[in-house]
Write a protein that holds these residues in place. Sequence first.
Motif, PDB file in Angstrom:
ATOM      1  N   LYS A 118       0.417 -10.225  -6.544  1.00 52.93           N
ATOM      2  CA  LYS A 118       1.047  -9.201  -7.384  1.00 52.93           C
ATOM      3  C   LYS A 118       2.488  -8.924  -6.919  1.00 52.93           C
ATOM      4  O   LYS A 118       3.388  -8.764  -7.735  1.00 52.93           O
ATOM      5  CB  LYS A 118       0.203  -7.922  -7.358  1.00 52.93           C
ATOM      6  N   GLU A 176      -7.898   4.546 -15.476  1.00 49.50           N
ATOM      7  CA  GLU A 176      -7.593   3.788 -14.257  1.00 49.50           C
ATOM      8  C   GLU A 176      -6.118   3.411 -14.263  1.00 49.50           C
ATOM      9  O   GLU A 176      -5.494   3.344 -15.304  1.00 49.50           O
ATOM     10  CB  GLU A 176      -8.447   2.520 -14.158  1.00 49.50           C
ATOM     11  N   LYS A 180      -7.405  -7.566 -15.182  1.00 49.38           N
ATOM     12  CA  LYS A 180      -8.023  -6.797 -14.104  1.00 49.38           C
ATOM     13  C   LYS A 180      -7.236  -7.011 -12.819  1.00 49.38           C
ATOM     14  O   LYS A 180      -7.539  -7.883 -12.000  1.00 49.38           O
ATOM     15  CB  LYS A 180      -9.488  -7.203 -13.915  1.00 49.38           C
ATOM     16  N   TRP A 181      -6.220  -6.178 -12.641  1.00 50.91           N
ATOM     17  CA  TRP A 181      -5.317  -6.360 -11.482  1.00 50.91           C
ATOM     18  C   TRP A 181      -6.014  -6.102 -10.163  1.00 50.91           C
ATOM     19  O   TRP A 181      -5.602  -6.620  -9.123  1.00 50.91           O
ATOM     20  CB  TRP A 181      -4.113  -5.431 -11.627  1.00 50.91           C
ATOM     21  N   GLU A 182      -7.097  -5.283 -10.183  1.00 50.44           N
ATOM     22  CA  GLU A 182      -7.787  -5.016  -8.933  1.00 50.44           C
ATOM     23  C   GLU A 182      -8.463  -6.250  -8.363  1.00 50.44           C
ATOM     24  O   GLU A 182      -8.796  -6.302  -7.181  1.00 50.44           O
ATOM     25  CB  GLU A 182      -8.815  -3.889  -9.113  1.00 50.44           C
ATOM     26  N   ASN A 183      -8.692  -7.278  -9.211  1.00 49.65           N
ATOM     27  CA  ASN A 183      -9.321  -8.513  -8.749  1.00 49.65           C
ATOM     28  C   ASN A 183      -8.304  -9.545  -8.274  1.00 49.65           C
ATOM     29  O   ASN A 183      -8.675 -10.651  -7.885  1.00 49.65           O
ATOM     30  CB  ASN A 183     -10.177  -9.128  -9.861  1.00 49.65           C
ATOM     31  N   ASN A 235      -3.111  -8.731  -3.449  1.00 42.88           N
ATOM     32  CA  ASN A 235      -1.834  -8.011  -3.399  1.00 42.88           C
ATOM     33  C   ASN A 235      -0.646  -8.953  -3.244  1.00 42.88           C
ATOM     34  O   ASN A 235       0.413  -8.741  -3.823  1.00 42.88           O
ATOM     35  CB  ASN A 235      -1.848  -7.005  -2.254  1.00 42.88           C
ATOM     36  N   ILE A 274      -4.998   0.586 -12.911  1.00 44.94           N
ATOM     37  CA  ILE A 274      -4.945  -0.869 -12.699  1.00 44.94           C
ATOM     38  C   ILE A 274      -4.295  -1.172 -11.339  1.00 44.94           C
ATOM     39  O   ILE A 274      -3.361  -1.937 -11.217  1.00 44.94           O
ATOM     40  CB  ILE A 274      -4.208  -1.596 -13.829  1.00 44.94           C
ATOM     41  N   ASN A 275      -4.858  -0.458 -10.363  1.00 41.61           N
ATOM     42  CA  ASN A 275      -4.369  -0.644  -8.989  1.00 41.61           C
ATOM     43  C   ASN A 275      -2.889  -0.289  -8.856  1.00 41.61           C
ATOM     44  O   ASN A 275      -2.213  -0.711  -7.956  1.00 41.61           O
ATOM     45  CB  ASN A 275      -4.616  -2.074  -8.516  1.00 41.61           C
ATOM     46  N   ASN A 276      -2.383   0.487  -9.868  1.00 44.52           N
ATOM     47  CA  ASN A 276      -0.997   0.980  -9.874  1.00 44.52           C
ATOM     48  C   ASN A 276       0.047  -0.114 -10.023  1.00 44.52           C
ATOM     49  O   ASN A 276       1.238   0.174 -10.042  1.00 44.52           O
ATOM     50  CB  ASN A 276      -0.695   1.786  -8.607  1.00 44.52           C
ATOM     51  N   ASN A 330       0.824  -1.203   0.000  1.00 43.67           N
ATOM     52  CA  ASN A 330       0.000   0.000   0.000  1.00 43.67           C
ATOM     53  C   ASN A 330       0.864   1.260   0.000  1.00 43.67           C
ATOM     54  O   ASN A 330       0.491   2.285  -0.580  1.00 43.67           O
ATOM     55  CB  ASN A 330      -0.934  -0.001   1.199  1.00 43.67           C
TER      56      ASN A 330
END
Length: 638
Positions: free
Chosen positions: A539, A497, A530-533, A536, A499-501, A416
């Motif tokens: 990733k 977007e 869809k990286w937000e799905n 963490n 893509i959750n950075n 984060n």
Amino acid sequence: MKPAERALSNRKAFEVIQNQSNDSASRVNLFKVANRYYNMNLLNDYKETVNAVLKKSVESRDSISLSKAYDYLGDYYQKESFPDSAFLFYNKSEKIYSLKNDFVKLAQVRLNKASLQFSAGDYYGSEKNVFNALNSTKHIKNNDITYDSYNLLGVLYNEQGDYDKALEFHEKAVTSIDDNYIPVEFQSKATSLNNIGVVYLNKQDYLNAEKSFKEGLRQRLVNKQKPIVYAMLLDNLGYAKFKMKDTSGLPKLFYKSLKIRDSLQLTAGIIASKLHLSEYYIANNDKVKGLQYLKEVLATAKKSGNARNVLVALKQLSVLEPQKASVYSKSYIRINDSLQKAERKMGDKFTRIEYETDQVINENQALSMQNRTLFYVFSILCLIGLFFYSYKSQQIKHRELIFRQQQQVANEDIYNLMIQQQNQIEGIRINEKKRVAQELHDGVLSRMFGLRMSLDSINQINDDDASKKRTVYLDELKNIEQDIREISHDLSKEKSELINNFVTILDKLLEDQKRNFETCLTVAIDRAIKWENIENAKKINIYRIIQEALQNSNKYAKAQKIDIVLKKQKNTLVLTIIDDGIGFNIRQSKKGIGLQNIQYRIKECNGKFEINSDTNGTVITIIFPIKPNKHNLKNYDV
């Protein structure tokens, strides 16, 4: 009323109650709605209703409803096979019941925790919670909880091989049955007689086992009121007869039990029946039929994720098919190791949940005491005077603000922080793009437009050659003007977007590679992912794997070119890393820390990988599942 009509009626009731004022009556009615959903097996609606009453309980500071809501959520997660989440909510509920001295509900929730621990192989924790449950109700006559506690202890000691203790508690369970507390239709006595028979089977006392199973079958209406128990009694009775070489009623008892279990879709029961049938036919020299049932057991156990039954089937198959014994043995060892690790991990998780919950309660109590102290100091300072009151008030607010800020910082994780940093960088880039776009639009375009208008007016001169040249210049100016306008618009456009950075962070790693090394780097990332799905942790592991691979290529491979491809294929992410370096010996390099790091991270993501390397280069292919599995143990390959 049909199930669909009942569900619709319950939904209308939920909506009406939800819009009512938040009082005790509305919360009680919401629990009733939740119970109906649970009985209809509409678990998503059940969870929605429980969360609604949980929210109302928090708003109204109703600790009784709050503990009940936590208890209900524990039931939901237990039903959905999320034991750690179920244990967490049961633990929260237990703490409130304990503070309220609600001993009956406290004992029940402790029994629920004990059942979860038993299923996860945490026998010590399960035994401890059962005795805690019994202690909670030792001064209260509640045979329901007493029976369940003794029964679970009997099953637990039987699983641990302490058969005398198991029989002792099963006999206590039978003695504790009281029709005033436990309805006859629950068939508690038949259940206990079956459990007692199972203990005798494990002790190889087949005669007493047979007597216990027969007595269980003689219980009135057991076949109608508890067909599950009835099927167990039939199957176990057949097995006791088989062990005593009494062929009367065999294999009819096994098939009768299997038919009931098939109709009820009882996977564990079907496996047990087929294991007994397999053993029966093998003993009667029908190896083909015995092998057939054993392979059916293996397939069913794998499909259901029942690792223990997989182990039983593999063990027997290795004896029946000696030519494949080594293959079966390897699978047995692998699955057994995985099962033990999973049980240890779940047991540790249960312990950690209890510890963290206690820690939070202690912190809340300490904070509560601190707040009371501050209040007393504040009151005394008010009596001294307005000036000291104002000063102390500001000091307290400042202290509370610092505490909240420190708590927030402590709760942020590494990923984060990376996201936050990248957001700041991206914001600066966007502002700079807007500034450049404004300069282009207001400055350069305005001047060029004026120049084009001047040339256009000069173009009125009737000189053919000059006119043609001017026309060429004007067209060129128009092209330049259009190019600048397009650049301006592109610079003004923000990304829809980030893509959750994650992609941005990954791009920075790749930019650093290109800037610091002469190696030609080619990258192809599927931007539709869809990286937000994606969680963490996965990733971060993908990022570290790419980082480690680049480091290895830079340090050892002497590569001139590196290709990285990351794309989505159905429910997986496929990462391919290729370099044209000198390669390496895979067998000799398995102990290297770099390759071990990559293998560990792939295992953390439940992924699979393949490495091919020779003097022409290295190819690493890694496949990650996008959706995590519900169960840690399934799809065992033989």
